[in-house]
Write a protein that holds these residues in place. Structure first.
Motif, PDB file in Angstrom:
ATOM      1  N   GLU A 284       0.827  -1.210   0.000  1.00 35.94           N
ATOM      2  CA  GLU A 284       0.000   0.000   0.000  1.00 35.94           C
ATOM      3  C   GLU A 284       0.867   1.269   0.000  1.00 35.94           C
ATOM      4  N   GLN A 285       1.924   1.256   0.789  1.00 35.56           N
ATOM      5  CA  GLN A 285       2.826   2.411   0.848  1.00 35.56           C
ATOM      6  C   GLN A 285       3.530   2.614  -0.489  1.00 35.56           C
ATOM      7  N   LEU A 286       3.874   1.510  -1.161  1.00 33.65           N
ATOM      8  CA  LEU A 286       4.530   1.614  -2.455  1.00 33.65           C
ATOM      9  C   LEU A 286       3.612   2.311  -3.461  1.00 33.65           C
ATOM     10  N   LYS A 287       2.349   1.911  -3.483  1.00 34.97           N
ATOM     11  CA  LYS A 287       1.389   2.543  -4.394  1.00 34.97           C
ATOM     12  C   LYS A 287       1.202   4.026  -4.046  1.00 34.97           C
ATOM     13  N   ALA A 288       1.086   4.319  -2.758  1.00 35.26           N
ATOM     14  CA  ALA A 288       0.905   5.715  -2.328  1.00 35.26           C
ATOM     15  C   ALA A 288       2.157   6.540  -2.627  1.00 35.26           C
ATOM     16  N   LEU A 289       3.325   5.964  -2.466  1.00 35.01           N
ATOM     17  CA  LEU A 289       4.581   6.657  -2.747  1.00 35.01           C
ATOM     18  C   LEU A 289       4.706   6.955  -4.242  1.00 35.01           C
ATOM     19  N   ASN A 290       4.338   5.971  -5.067  1.00 40.96           N
ATOM     20  CA  ASN A 290       4.408   6.157  -6.515  1.00 40.96           C
ATOM     21  C   ASN A 290       3.345   7.131  -7.018  1.00 40.96           C
TER      22      ASN A 290
ATOM     23  N   SER B 239       3.933  11.671   5.079  1.00 47.46           N
ATOM     24  CA  SER B 239       2.819  12.073   4.224  1.00 47.46           C
ATOM     25  C   SER B 239       3.254  13.201   3.290  1.00 47.46           C
ATOM     26  N   ARG B 240       2.458  13.432   2.234  1.00 48.50           N
ATOM     27  CA  ARG B 240       2.797  14.471   1.255  1.00 48.50           C
ATOM     28  C   ARG B 240       2.839  15.856   1.906  1.00 48.50           C
ATOM     29  N   ASP B 241       1.895  16.133   2.812  1.00 46.36           N
ATOM     30  CA  ASP B 241       1.875  17.444   3.482  1.00 46.36           C
ATOM     31  C   ASP B 241       3.171  17.706   4.247  1.00 46.36           C
ATOM     32  N   ILE B 242       3.612  16.703   4.985  1.00 45.79           N
ATOM     33  CA  ILE B 242       4.864  16.844   5.741  1.00 45.79           C
ATOM     34  C   ILE B 242       6.041  17.012   4.778  1.00 45.79           C
ATOM     35  N   ALA B 243       6.040  16.236   3.681  1.00 42.29           N
ATOM     36  CA  ALA B 243       7.129  16.327   2.703  1.00 42.29           C
ATOM     37  C   ALA B 243       7.180  17.724   2.084  1.00 42.29           C
ATOM     38  N   LEU B 244       6.029  18.326   1.812  1.00 44.38           N
ATOM     39  CA  LEU B 244       5.998  19.680   1.248  1.00 44.38           C
ATOM     40  C   LEU B 244       6.509  20.715   2.261  1.00 44.38           C
TER      41      LEU B 244
ATOM     42  N   ALA C 146      14.205  13.649  -0.048  1.00 46.87           N
ATOM     43  CA  ALA C 146      14.844  12.657  -0.903  1.00 46.87           C
ATOM     44  C   ALA C 146      13.961  12.238  -2.073  1.00 46.87           C
ATOM     45  N   LEU C 147      12.666  12.131  -1.851  1.00 42.67           N
ATOM     46  CA  LEU C 147      11.769  11.676  -2.912  1.00 42.67           C
ATOM     47  C   LEU C 147      10.367  12.203  -2.668  1.00 42.67           C
ATOM     48  N   LEU C 148       9.808  12.820  -3.696  1.00 40.83           N
ATOM     49  CA  LEU C 148       8.408  13.237  -3.688  1.00 40.83           C
ATOM     50  C   LEU C 148       7.945  13.247  -5.133  1.00 40.83           C
ATOM     51  N   VAL C 149       7.171  12.239  -5.483  1.00 44.59           N
ATOM     52  CA  VAL C 149       6.685  12.089  -6.854  1.00 44.59           C
ATOM     53  C   VAL C 149       5.540  13.067  -7.063  1.00 44.59           C
ATOM     54  N   GLU C 150       5.558  13.759  -8.205  1.00 40.00           N
ATOM     55  CA  GLU C 150       4.463  14.673  -8.531  1.00 40.00           C
ATOM     56  C   GLU C 150       3.250  13.862  -8.965  1.00 40.00           C
ATOM     57  N   PRO C 151       2.082  14.180  -8.416  1.00 42.02           N
ATOM     58  CA  PRO C 151       0.883  13.443  -8.826  1.00 42.02           C
ATOM     59  C   PRO C 151       0.629  13.616 -10.321  1.00 42.02           C
ATOM     60  N   GLY C 152       0.191  12.542 -10.951  1.00 47.61           N
ATOM     61  CA  GLY C 152      -0.113  12.590 -12.374  1.00 47.61           C
ATOM     62  C   GLY C 152       1.045  12.177 -13.253  1.00 47.61           C
TER      63      GLY C 152
ATOM     64  N   GLU D 199       1.403  10.463  -2.928  1.00 51.93           N
ATOM     65  CA  GLU D 199       0.682  10.697  -1.670  1.00 51.93           C
ATOM     66  C   GLU D 199       1.629  10.642  -0.473  1.00 51.93           C
ATOM     67  N   LEU D 200       2.780  10.002  -0.644  1.00 56.17           N
ATOM     68  CA  LEU D 200       3.799   9.910   0.400  1.00 56.17           C
ATOM     69  C   LEU D 200       5.125  10.434  -0.158  1.00 56.17           C
ATOM     70  N   GLY D 201       6.020  10.789   0.733  1.00 52.91           N
ATOM     71  CA  GLY D 201       7.348  11.250   0.334  1.00 52.91           C
ATOM     72  C   GLY D 201       8.404  10.638   1.229  1.00 52.91           C
TER      73      GLY D 201
END
Length: 197
Positions: A137-143, A160-165, A176-182, A146-148
């Motif tokens: 589940e975390q892998l899907k959310a990271l990709n 979470s994405r909010d904390i990563a931002l 280190a990693l934050l995938v852009e949605p889309g 939604e997660l960073g």
């Protein structure tokens, strides 16, 4: 009576012959001019005209005074620059400590890492390939973005994405990693995020 008073005193033995200490006045000079006038005249003749110079020693003293003042001003400027550089370095260090403290407070208890996670997600950070262990589940959310991943004290924390931002705003170099949605699960280099290495 032709003898002057001086000569009469010398003949009688009352006065002694004293060598003259002053040079004779140049012809045509006035009684108030003295040696300074003669020297200034000589200086003018030697220089070919221009402003009179009292003596070389006096000119040298003026140069020494000017040089000493220049060195003193230079020393003051150097001290001022040194104090300013130290103040700037202290301010940068203070700001860095504040950012580190804020980052620590922000990440306190926000890590979503799971000890038993077996899925590996690779990513590039600092010019090297890194990895973090996540569950499905975390892998899907990271990709999906939604997660960073944040690097802190040599460890990679899943947040979470909010904390990563917020981390990106506070200290961008530790994100280190934050995938852009889309993006559809594809990295910048065209490699799918869920590719198993």
């Amino acid at each position: 009576m032709a003898d002057s008073l001086r000569e009469q005193l010398l003949k009688s033995g009352i006065a002694k012959q004293v060598p003259e200490t002053r040079p004779a006045r140049p012809a045509g000079s006035k009684p108030g001019q003295g040696r300074a006038a003669a020297k200034s005249g000589a200086a003018l003749r030697g220089k070919g005209g221009g402003h009179p110079v009292s003596s070389r020693k006096a000119a040298g003293d003026g140069e020494d005074i000017n040089l000493a003042k220049a060195w003193a001003v230079r020393a003051q400027v150097e001290q001022k620059e040194k104090r300013q550089a130290e103040a700037e370095a202290a301010e940068k260090a203070r700001q860095k400590r504040e950012r580190k403290l804020k980052l620590q407070q922000l990440l306190e208890g926000k890590a979503l890492n799971i000890e038993a996670a077996e899925q590996v997600r690779h990513f590039t950070y600092g010019g090297k390939i890194r990895r973090i262990y996540v569950n499905d589940e975390q892998l899907k959310a990271l990709n999906a973005g939604e997660l960073g991943v944040v690097q802190k004290d040599g460890r990679y924390l899943l947040v979470s994405r909010d904390i990563a931002l917020e981390v990106q705003t506070l200290e961008p170099r530790v994100l280190a990693l934050l995938v852009e949605p889309g993006q559809g699960g594809v990295d910048e280099d065209g490699i799918p995020d869920d590719l198993m290495w």
